[in-house]
Motif scaffolding. Structure first.
Motif, PDB file in Angstrom:
ATOM      1  N   LEU A 241       0.827  -1.201   0.000  1.00 32.15           N
ATOM      2  CA  LEU A 241       0.000   0.000   0.000  1.00 32.15           C
ATOM      3  C   LEU A 241       0.866   1.257   0.000  1.00 32.15           C
ATOM      4  CD1 LEU A 241      -2.387  -1.235   2.844  1.00 32.15           C
ATOM      5  CD2 LEU A 241      -2.863  -1.325   0.391  1.00 32.15           C
ATOM      6  N   TYR A 242       0.581   2.164  -0.919  1.00 30.69           N
ATOM      7  CA  TYR A 242       1.236   3.474  -0.908  1.00 30.69           C
ATOM      8  C   TYR A 242       0.217   4.476  -0.390  1.00 30.69           C
ATOM      9  CZ  TYR A 242       3.758   7.655  -2.196  1.00 30.69           C
ATOM     10  OH  TYR A 242       4.414   8.873  -2.140  1.00 30.69           O
ATOM     11  N   ASP A 243       0.576   5.181   0.658  1.00 31.64           N
ATOM     12  CA  ASP A 243      -0.325   6.088   1.372  1.00 31.64           C
ATOM     13  C   ASP A 243      -0.224   7.498   0.782  1.00 31.64           C
ATOM     14  OD1 ASP A 243      -1.793   7.547   3.159  1.00 31.64           O
ATOM     15  OD2 ASP A 243      -0.459   7.233   4.870  1.00 31.64           O
ATOM     16  N   ALA A 244      -1.181   7.848  -0.077  1.00 29.97           N
ATOM     17  CA  ALA A 244      -1.219   9.185  -0.676  1.00 29.97           C
ATOM     18  C   ALA A 244      -2.322   9.985   0.012  1.00 29.97           C
ATOM     19  CB  ALA A 244      -1.461   9.098  -2.173  1.00 29.97           C
ATOM     20  N   LEU A 245      -1.947  10.804   0.978  1.00 26.50           N
ATOM     21  CA  LEU A 245      -2.906  11.576   1.749  1.00 26.50           C
ATOM     22  C   LEU A 245      -3.238  12.843   0.954  1.00 26.50           C
ATOM     23  CD1 LEU A 245      -2.608  12.243   5.589  1.00 26.50           C
ATOM     24  CD2 LEU A 245      -3.828  13.757   4.032  1.00 26.50           C
ATOM     25  N   VAL A 246      -4.395  12.833   0.295  1.00 26.11           N
ATOM     26  CA  VAL A 246      -4.737  13.933  -0.617  1.00 26.11           C
ATOM     27  C   VAL A 246      -5.950  14.733  -0.159  1.00 26.11           C
ATOM     28  CG1 VAL A 246      -3.736  12.777  -2.619  1.00 26.11           C
ATOM     29  CG2 VAL A 246      -6.152  12.385  -2.056  1.00 26.11           C
ATOM     30  N   ILE A 247      -6.572  14.327   0.951  1.00 22.24           N
ATOM     31  CA  ILE A 247      -7.750  15.045   1.430  1.00 22.24           C
ATOM     32  C   ILE A 247      -7.651  15.176   2.944  1.00 22.24           C
ATOM     33  CG2 ILE A 247      -9.204  12.987   1.704  1.00 22.24           C
ATOM     34  CD1 ILE A 247     -11.537  14.675   0.568  1.00 22.24           C
ATOM     35  N   PRO A 248      -7.985  16.352   3.501  1.00 21.46           N
ATOM     36  CA  PRO A 248      -7.851  16.548   4.946  1.00 21.46           C
ATOM     37  C   PRO A 248      -9.098  16.076   5.695  1.00 21.46           C
ATOM     38  CG  PRO A 248      -8.608  18.580   3.938  1.00 21.46           C
ATOM     39  CD  PRO A 248      -8.446  17.570   2.818  1.00 21.46           C
ATOM     40  N   ASP A 249      -9.090  16.255   6.997  1.00 18.85           N
ATOM     41  CA  ASP A 249     -10.284  16.074   7.806  1.00 18.85           C
ATOM     42  C   ASP A 249     -11.234  17.215   7.440  1.00 18.85           C
ATOM     43  OD1 ASP A 249     -12.266  15.946   9.688  1.00 18.85           O
ATOM     44  OD2 ASP A 249     -10.928  15.699  11.409  1.00 18.85           O
ATOM     45  N   LEU A 250     -12.306  16.903   6.745  1.00 18.24           N
ATOM     46  CA  LEU A 250     -13.182  17.941   6.204  1.00 18.24           C
ATOM     47  C   LEU A 250     -13.952  18.700   7.280  1.00 18.24           C
ATOM     48  CD1 LEU A 250     -14.506  16.027   3.075  1.00 18.24           C
ATOM     49  CD2 LEU A 250     -12.733  17.778   3.169  1.00 18.24           C
TER      50      LEU A 250
END
Length: 786
Positions: free
Chosen positions: A322-331
């Protein structure tokens, strides 16, 4: 029990199968007007043009060198490409093509730079007897005004966030001038700030503008170069969860095992015990205080261990890196606009384009697609995939219409990406309060069709169920991990999507051909089956379930002795088509009465040329397939002007992929009819994905006699078409148009008796086709009960 251990085969066309496109006689269409009716239409168009010119004069004088744009509404009968040349002649100046694209309302857009050009168009309309077809093809002419919709504008830092799109003039110099003029209009404007400019694709650039007060729009909303001003979409992720006590012992990667790698475009993955050893790297677009990894962790758990968590062999996947691409924050803490998300996704994918080819995207917009216009978000995802040679598996989106007793909503923007594989959800279980029956569309799952009626979502998988209990929404979820490593249940298309992603990743890992998303998509869709309990009519099945649920990996890559799957990968150039006159349908499938029988499935996936800002004509190319029978090969008279191919088929050819040939009453094999049959009429629509699955036993008696009585020869034909816009662009740039594609055909004996695999293989050699087993990383041998 029938063992599936015979690999699917790749075969190649022969030189004799390559044909040149031939022209035919042209006739004046019946809808062309004459006499008084033609004159009335001419006056109607002139009136609209005069009104447009009156408005345009001010803009031409105010914004020097920036053309105004006319909208010409095309009548339904004249939409076909063959009528476009006459239509465009009305707006040409000294042979220069002025058309720049299409609106979502089927309007031709034409750039007009001067008052003199308006007058030239008017003179052509007056001379209606010289331009009857062109004038008859249009119902109205008007000036393109900016499309302004500022209802429900979102805010960022207490400012209104707007999405401004400029007109694409199909000219690099003009587009740059328009962009520079727009930015200068905003310079030093108090209360207006250009927050960012995002390139969604080569043909689509979007400006994110912040405003203190919406009244400030009047400072630039008359600018000629503006196409639209609308709220910048702010993204939402629907999460339904409840605690579900399930045991799970963490699985560690086996040293030396070659696992596929999946990029998780999401909210981040928690370093819990079950997942930590599977994470290969990460990138993040947000500070830690704005992050909530719950959604991404749940998605990652299903990609890696979906089958284990459910105790079922749904996918056949046995673990993914798994590659972890964090692209969205805690909305709840930080907003994320569409433009922000596209920026973040592009950065993550570009950084890993050489090592990660399969990406899961279980998030997106909450706004429904248009029926005709492909979304900017979907266009951007297409561009990211094309530029980086990757494949995105995308969720269809969730809705809560069921809570109000309404039907499932349409897929959301972004899920209409042509290159991506879009996934909807079906229910696995049904609790007392749940709405959906097992294996039926989940109440929250958004459905198709996509823009221009393309098939979206293409596939389905298990994502949970829900209903109303004591006035509140209740859910029966699927299993994965919470932030603290507990097993919890949640529902959504977010969680059906990673099951399909796991299949895609393992397919890519097992198939040792050069990475080819067209091949992988075709394999996936070709394997799809509808649940047995779904009894809807075929059009409804396709719009709600796409092509169905993909089989586990092992069943996709191998055949049993009574069937064979053939793969044809190629690139078809404009002006050519493929007509295989010796298609290897086996004679072992001739019954005692001398008729061919059997079942066959045909899946065609092409890689169409895409052009943003072309409305419903976003897909600029199309392929069509025919499979059927004929009596004899014939020599053709090449001395005739329209004849370019020396050999052809006799006129009695029968295309067996035509639904009108089949009886609505006859059901040859009930199981096939419920789960595999796909027979819809695509017509001349530009569908990038097509699938047919037929049982020859369902042909009407008359068609059976005409097309299946032995001896018959079999043919397979693939032919392409292109829209006029891309043809003109190619001519201007001296480029050759072509379409990569993958065609998959499976032939099966429904009685499971005849040696179809062996006999077709012999025919391939006998007719001198180059063929081979698909290259696989390792043998996968399993027994599957039929």
């Amino acid at each position: 029990m029938s063992e599936r251990n015979l690999p699917v085969k790749i075969f190649h066309k022969r030189t004799a199968d390559e044909m040149l496109t031939e022209g035919g006689p042209s006739k004046s269409p019946k809808w062309v007007l004459h006499g008084e009716k033609l004159q009335e239409r001419s006056k109607q168009l002139i009136s609209g043009l005069d009104e447009a010119k009156e408005k345009a004069v001010t803009k031409i004088n105010k914004y020097k060198g920036i053309p105004t744009v006319l909208k010409a509404k095309i009548v339904d009968d004249a939409v076909a490409k063959s009528h476009r040349v006459d239509m465009l002649s009305l707006f040409e100046e000294r042979g220069e093509d002025k058309a720049i694209g299409f609106s979502a309302e089927q309007e031709l857009l034409i750039r007009v730079s001067t008052v003199e050009e308006y007058e030239l168009i008017s003179r052509k309309l007056v001379l209606c007897e010289l331009n009857p077809k062109a004038i008859s093809s249009l119902s109205a002419i008007s000036l393109l005004e900016p499309i302004i919709n500022i209802q429900d504008v979102n805010t960022k830092e207490e400012k209104y966030v707007l999405k401004v799109t400029l007109v694409d003039y199909n000219n690099a110099f003009l587009n740059q001038k328009v962009d520079e003029e727009f930015k200068s209009l905003l310079t030093n404007k108090k209360g207006i700030h250009l927050d960012k400019t995002v390139k969604y694709s080569d043909r689509l650039t979007v400006h994110q503008v912040l405003m203190d007060n919406l009244e400030l729009l009047k400072d630039f909303d008359d600018y000629t170069g503006i196409y639209s001003i609308e709220p910048m979409p702010v993204l939402k992720v629907l999460e339904d969860s409840f605690f579900n006590e399930t045991e799970f012992s963490p699985v560690q990667p086996v040293e030396g095992e070659n696992y596929p790698v999946v990029g998780i475009l999401d909210s981040g993955i928690a370093r819990i015990k079950a997942l930590e050893s599977w994470i290969t790297g990460n990138t993040t677009s947000y500070p830690e205080e704005y992050v909530n990894r719950a959604h991404g962790t749940f998605v990652a758990g299903i990609v890696g261990f979906g089958d284990l968590l459910e105790g079922c062999n749904y996918t056949g996947a046995t673990g993914c890196k798994l590659y972890d691409a964090l692209v969205i924050p805690d909305l709840k803490k930080e907003g994320c606009t569409e433009a922000d998300l596209i920026d973040n996704i592009r950065e993550a994918v570009e950084k890993n384009k050489d090592t990660i080819k399969i990406w899961n995207m279980s998030l997106g917009s909450n706004m429904e697609i248009s029926n005709t216009d492909f979304s900017d978000f979907g266009t951007a995802l297409d561009d990211i995939q094309d530029k980086n040679n990757v494949w995105i598996i995308k969720s269809a989106g969730n809705c809560d219409n069921f809570a109000r007793g309404q039907a499932n909503g349409k897929i959301t923007r972004g899920a209409d990406s042509v290159r991506a594989l879009t996934v909807g959800s079906i229910a696995r279980l049904q609790a007392v309060s749940d709405i959906a029956k097992p294996d039926h569309v989940s109440p929250f799952s958004r459905v198709g069709p996509g823009p221009a009626n393309i098939v979206k979502p293409e596939v389905m998988h298990y994502g949970g169920n829900c209903g109303i209990q004591n006035g509140r929404i209740s859910s029966t979820g699927v299993n994965s991990f919470s932030l603290d490593g507990q097993i919890v249940g949640r529902c959504g298309t977010s969680f059906s999507t990673p099951r399909v992603t796991a299949i895609a990743a393992h397919l890519s890992n097992e198939v040792q051909e050069e990475f080819d998303p067209v091949l992988l998509k075709a394999l996936m869709m070709h394997s799809c089956r509808y649940p047995e309990t779904v009894t809807a009519a075929m059009p409804e099945k396709v719009s709600q379930y796409g092509f169905g649920v993909p089989l586990p990996i092992q069943d996709i890559l191998y055949n049993n002795p009574h069937e064979i799957t053939l793969i044809l990968k190629d690139t078809l150039k404009k002006g050519e088509f493929i007509d295989i006159l010796d298609f290897p349908y086996p004679e072992c499938l001739i019954d005692d009465d001398g008729y061919y029988y059997g079942q066959f499935a045909v899946t065609l996936v092409n890689h169409p040329i895409l052009e943003a800002r072309q409305g419903a004509e976003y897909c600029q190319s199309n392929l069509d397939v025919r499979l059927g029978t004929y009596d004899e090969k014939v020599n053709r008279d090449r001395t005739k002007r329209t004849i370019r191919n020396p050999i052809g088929r006799s006129p009695d050819s029968h295309n067996l992929l035509n639904f009108s040939s089949y009886s609505k009453k006859t059901v040859a094999h009930e199981g096939f009819n419920k789960t595999e049959k796909v027979l819809i009429q695509y017509g001349d629509k530009y569908y990038p994905n097509k699938k047919y699955a037929v049982d020859l036993g369902e042909l009407t008696p008359g068609n059976r006699d005409k097309s299946l009585k032995a001896p018959k020869k079999w043919f397979l034909k693939v032919e392409g078409v292109y829209r006029s816009f891309i043809e003109k662009q190619a001519a201007l740039n001296d480029e050759e148009l072509s379409q990569p594609f993958c065609l998959i055909v499976t032939i099966r004996d429904p009685l499971m008796k005849e040696p179809v695999y062996t006999d077709v293989t012999k025919l391939l050699s006998q007719h001198q086709f180059i063929h081979s087993n698909i290259k696989l990383r390792q043998d996968i041998r399993v027994a599957v009960r039929r």
